[in-house]
Design a protein around this motif. Structure first.
Motif, PDB file in Angstrom:
ATOM      1  N   ASP A  56       0.848  -1.196   0.000  1.00  0.00           N
ATOM      2  CA  ASP A  56       0.000   0.000   0.000  1.00  0.00           C
ATOM      3  C   ASP A  56       0.885   1.247   0.000  1.00  0.00           C
ATOM      4  O   ASP A  56       2.112   1.159  -0.077  1.00  0.00           O
ATOM      5  CB  ASP A  56      -0.974  -0.027   1.177  1.00  0.00           C
ATOM      6  CG  ASP A  56      -0.277  -0.011   2.530  1.00  0.00           C
ATOM      7  OD1 ASP A  56       0.929   0.299   2.598  1.00  0.00           O
ATOM      8  OD2 ASP A  56      -0.947  -0.316   3.532  1.00  0.00           O
ATOM      9  N   SER A  57       0.272   2.414   0.098  1.00  0.00           N
ATOM     10  CA  SER A  57       1.033   3.666   0.018  1.00  0.00           C
ATOM     11  C   SER A  57       1.979   3.859   1.197  1.00  0.00           C
ATOM     12  O   SER A  57       2.896   4.668   1.138  1.00  0.00           O
ATOM     13  CB  SER A  57       0.074   4.862  -0.074  1.00  0.00           C
ATOM     14  OG  SER A  57      -0.776   4.888   1.053  1.00  0.00           O
ATOM     15  N   TYR A  58       1.801   3.092   2.265  1.00  0.00           N
ATOM     16  CA  TYR A  58       2.690   3.169   3.424  1.00  0.00           C
ATOM     17  C   TYR A  58       3.812   2.134   3.360  1.00  0.00           C
ATOM     18  O   TYR A  58       4.631   2.040   4.268  1.00  0.00           O
ATOM     19  CB  TYR A  58       1.898   2.971   4.721  1.00  0.00           C
ATOM     20  CG  TYR A  58       0.844   4.033   4.931  1.00  0.00           C
ATOM     21  CD1 TYR A  58       1.196   5.319   5.312  1.00  0.00           C
ATOM     22  CD2 TYR A  58      -0.486   3.734   4.720  1.00  0.00           C
ATOM     23  CE1 TYR A  58       0.232   6.302   5.492  1.00  0.00           C
ATOM     24  CE2 TYR A  58      -1.465   4.712   4.898  1.00  0.00           C
ATOM     25  CZ  TYR A  58      -1.100   5.985   5.282  1.00  0.00           C
ATOM     26  OH  TYR A  58      -2.058   6.946   5.464  1.00  0.00           O
ATOM     27  N   GLY A  59       3.827   1.316   2.325  1.00  0.00           N
ATOM     28  CA  GLY A  59       4.863   0.300   2.175  1.00  0.00           C
ATOM     29  C   GLY A  59       4.545  -1.011   2.857  1.00  0.00           C
ATOM     30  O   GLY A  59       5.380  -1.903   2.916  1.00  0.00           O
ATOM     31  N   SER A  60       3.338  -1.146   3.388  1.00  0.00           N
ATOM     32  CA  SER A  60       2.929  -2.393   4.045  1.00  0.00           C
ATOM     33  C   SER A  60       2.344  -3.348   3.008  1.00  0.00           C
ATOM     34  O   SER A  60       1.613  -2.917   2.111  1.00  0.00           O
ATOM     35  CB  SER A  60       1.867  -2.108   5.108  1.00  0.00           C
ATOM     36  OG  SER A  60       2.373  -1.212   6.069  1.00  0.00           O
ATOM     37  N   PRO A  61       2.653  -4.637   3.122  1.00  0.00           N
ATOM     38  CA  PRO A  61       2.076  -5.607   2.178  1.00  0.00           C
ATOM     39  C   PRO A  61       0.547  -5.588   2.260  1.00  0.00           C
ATOM     40  O   PRO A  61      -0.020  -5.449   3.338  1.00  0.00           O
ATOM     41  CB  PRO A  61       2.616  -6.951   2.645  1.00  0.00           C
ATOM     42  CG  PRO A  61       3.779  -6.632   3.511  1.00  0.00           C
ATOM     43  CD  PRO A  61       3.528  -5.277   4.080  1.00  0.00           C
ATOM     44  N   ILE A  62      -0.079  -5.711   1.115  1.00  0.00           N
ATOM     45  CA  ILE A  62      -1.535  -5.725   1.057  1.00  0.00           C
ATOM     46  C   ILE A  62      -2.022  -7.123   1.396  1.00  0.00           C
ATOM     47  O   ILE A  62      -1.559  -8.104   0.821  1.00  0.00           O
ATOM     48  CB  ILE A  62      -2.038  -5.299  -0.341  1.00  0.00           C
ATOM     49  CG1 ILE A  62      -1.583  -3.877  -0.642  1.00  0.00           C
ATOM     50  CG2 ILE A  62      -3.548  -5.426  -0.433  1.00  0.00           C
ATOM     51  CD1 ILE A  62      -1.878  -3.433  -2.063  1.00  0.00           C
ATOM     52  N   GLU A  63      -2.941  -7.202   2.359  1.00  0.00           N
ATOM     53  CA  GLU A  63      -3.536  -8.483   2.735  1.00  0.00           C
ATOM     54  C   GLU A  63      -5.007  -8.460   2.395  1.00  0.00           C
ATOM     55  O   GLU A  63      -5.672  -7.445   2.542  1.00  0.00           O
ATOM     56  CB  GLU A  63      -3.353  -8.743   4.235  1.00  0.00           C
ATOM     57  CG  GLU A  63      -1.926  -9.011   4.615  1.00  0.00           C
ATOM     58  CD  GLU A  63      -1.775  -9.411   6.077  1.00  0.00           C
ATOM     59  OE1 GLU A  63      -2.779  -9.434   6.795  1.00  0.00           O
ATOM     60  OE2 GLU A  63      -0.646  -9.699   6.476  1.00  0.00           O
ATOM     61  N   LEU A  64      -5.506  -9.601   1.920  1.00  0.00           N
ATOM     62  CA  LEU A  64      -6.911  -9.735   1.570  1.00  0.00           C
ATOM     63  C   LEU A  64      -7.566 -10.752   2.491  1.00  0.00           C
ATOM     64  O   LEU A  64      -6.920 -11.698   2.935  1.00  0.00           O
ATOM     65  CB  LEU A  64      -7.063 -10.213   0.116  1.00  0.00           C
ATOM     66  CG  LEU A  64      -6.471  -9.316  -0.964  1.00  0.00           C
ATOM     67  CD1 LEU A  64      -6.593  -9.986  -2.317  1.00  0.00           C
ATOM     68  CD2 LEU A  64      -7.155  -7.966  -0.977  1.00  0.00           C
TER      69      LEU A  64
END
Length: 100
Positions: free
Chosen positions: A26-34
């Motif tokens: 995401d825009s904060y550099g955190s991996p996107i989780e679904l």
């Protein structure tokens, strides 16, 4: 195991007990989780069957069945015959499973 993201149709790899994490951040550099509601789990057909392991398991089961059904005594010649028969059973089942 694979899953399809419902929103985009993209297919991703996941493990059985892991969260669905994308390679994207995401825009904060955190991996996107679904969540699992957002993906469709896809069943893969395994082409990596270990036929020797399967043969062992089938022969072992057949041998146990023979020994119980025959109620054999402690005769090593009988065990040899049962082992040969068990391998024949395993080979026949594998042949059927492979579609031959």
């Amino acid at each position: 195991m694979k899953a399809r993201i419902k929103e985009t149709g993209e297919i991703i790899n996941i493990s059985d007990y892991a969260r669905v994490t994308l390679d994207k951040c995401d825009s904060y550099g955190s991996p996107i989780e679904l969540s699992f509601d957002e993906v469709e789990i896809l069943q893969e057909k395994s082409d990596n069957i270990d036929w020797e392991q399967r043969r062992y398991e089938l022969a072992k089961s057949a041998m146990q069945g023979y020994c119980i059904a025959l109620g054999i005594n402690d005769d090593s010649e009988t065990y040899d015959d049962i082992a040969i028969g068990s391998l024949r059973v395993a080979n026949a089942l594998i042949k059927k499973l492979k579609g031959k």
